[in-house]
Design an enzyme around this catalytic site. Structure first.
Site, PDB file in Angstrom:
ATOM      1  N   GLU A  47      85.592  84.826  50.536  1.00  0.00           N
ATOM      2  CA  GLU A  47      86.997  85.476  50.998  1.00  0.00           C
ATOM      3  C   GLU A  47      87.356  86.872  50.989  1.00  0.00           C
ATOM      4  O   GLU A  47      87.100  86.561  49.869  1.00  0.00           O
ATOM      5  CB  GLU A  47      88.417  84.615  50.898  1.00  0.00           C
ATOM      6  CG  GLU A  47      89.586  84.685  52.040  1.00  0.00           C
ATOM      7  CD  GLU A  47      88.932  84.353  53.758  1.00  0.00           C
ATOM      8  OE1 GLU A  47      88.183  83.610  53.758  1.00  0.00           O
ATOM      9  OE2 GLU A  47      89.756  85.501  54.488  1.00  0.00           O
ATOM     10  N   CYS A  78      78.100  88.004  53.960  1.00  0.00           N
ATOM     11  CA  CYS A  78      79.254  87.502  54.544  1.00  0.00           C
ATOM     12  C   CYS A  78      80.658  88.592  54.541  1.00  0.00           C
ATOM     13  O   CYS A  78      80.486  89.020  54.590  1.00  0.00           O
ATOM     14  CB  CYS A  78      79.577  85.860  54.374  1.00  0.00           C
ATOM     15  SG  CYS A  78      80.446  85.241  55.929  1.00  0.00           S
ATOM     16  N   HIS A 175      75.281  82.957  55.433  1.00  0.00           N
ATOM     17  CA  HIS A 175      74.363  83.196  53.790  1.00  0.00           C
ATOM     18  C   HIS A 175      72.758  82.042  54.147  1.00  0.00           C
ATOM     19  O   HIS A 175      72.530  81.352  53.833  1.00  0.00           O
ATOM     20  CB  HIS A 175      75.096  81.362  54.040  1.00  0.00           C
ATOM     21  CG  HIS A 175      76.855  81.724  53.891  1.00  0.00           C
ATOM     22  ND1 HIS A 175      77.833  82.182  52.925  1.00  0.00           N
ATOM     23  CD2 HIS A 175      77.597  81.846  54.828  1.00  0.00           C
ATOM     24  CE1 HIS A 175      78.946  82.139  52.896  1.00  0.00           C
ATOM     25  NE2 HIS A 175      78.573  82.295  54.401  1.00  0.00           N
ATOM     26  N   GLU A 177      71.380  81.998  50.834  1.00  0.00           N
ATOM     27  CA  GLU A 177      70.953  81.788  49.870  1.00  0.00           C
ATOM     28  C   GLU A 177      71.332  80.021  49.776  1.00  0.00           C
ATOM     29  O   GLU A 177      71.332  79.144  48.800  1.00  0.00           O
ATOM     30  CB  GLU A 177      72.288  81.985  49.400  1.00  0.00           C
ATOM     31  CG  GLU A 177      73.935  81.206  48.942  1.00  0.00           C
ATOM     32  CD  GLU A 177      74.460  82.468  50.370  1.00  0.00           C
ATOM     33  OE1 GLU A 177      74.203  82.758  51.140  1.00  0.00           O
ATOM     34  OE2 GLU A 177      75.980  81.319  50.283  1.00  0.00           O
TER      35      GLU A 177
END
Ligand code: GLN
Length: 195
Positions: A47, A78, A175, A177
């Site tokens: 966030e 992100c 993402h 990862e």
């Protein structure tokens, strides 16, 4: 090599697992002292308002700006991309302002509109599986920013960058990862080797 992940909030552990898999040392960065010893830094998803506010509290904003200005390679994913950016289309929030883009947060819709796609990234010989979780897209890019991948607005509003590079700053809306495809992490490590 020592590769840090900003470990204030978000999925930094998954990034560090990729780094260790690639044979490098992964370091959780929460303090200016930890930042000082890494060769490159990953800013994870999570966030962006939480990451930004915690970075202010932990007195990391100026040290981060300084190291990035001095050429430390960075990968922001992100929320990490949002934190690197110069601004958002919405209300002001703490941002580093080192990547010359304006981002639209939650651009694809709400959590339930999260999706996956096979993305063509410039310079890659095969597509990359991309997991978009309440992802931003890039609304505006500055002159020194290279767009490596873009996706179409599902509502017909045209195409928007989702992977960009400016000098040694690499940023993605999704993402990398989470899929076992380490090519973007390898790009980060290559830019340490090039330095
Ligand atoms: N929606 C988050 C934000 O705006 C980003 C989500 C993510 O990092 N997966 O900060």
């Amino acid at each position: 090599m020592r590769i840090g992940a900003l470990a204030l909030q978000g999925d930094f552990r998954e990034h560090l697992a990729v780094i260790e898999r690639l044979g490098h040392e992964g370091i959780e960065v929460r303090t200016p002292d930890a930042l000082a010893v890494v060769d490159a830094l990953i800013i994870p998803g999570g966030e962006s308002t939480a990451i930004g506010r915690l970075a202010v509290i932990y007195e990391l904003v100026e040290p981060l700006r300084r190291r990035i200005a001095n050429g430390m390679p960075v990968l922001g994913t992100c929320a990490g991309m949002i934190f690197l950016a110069a601004g958002t289309t919405g209300a002001a929030q703490p941002q580093l302002g080192v990547l010359d883009v304006i981002v639209e947060r939650n651009a694809f819709g709400r959590q339930v509109d999260s999706f996956e796609a096979d993305l063509q990234v410039a310079g890659f010989d095969r597509p990359m599986r991309a997991v978009f979780i309440r992802a931003p897209w890039i609304e505006k890019v500055g002159g020194d920013v290279e767009v490596l991948a873009a996706v179409d607005d599902p509502y017909g509003g045209g195409s928007h960058p989702v992977v960009v590079r400016q000098d040694r700053i690499l940023a993605t809306s999704f993402h990398p990862e989470l899929t076992g495809d380490d090519r973007l992490h390898s790009m980060l490590i290559e830019s340490v080797e090039e330095r």
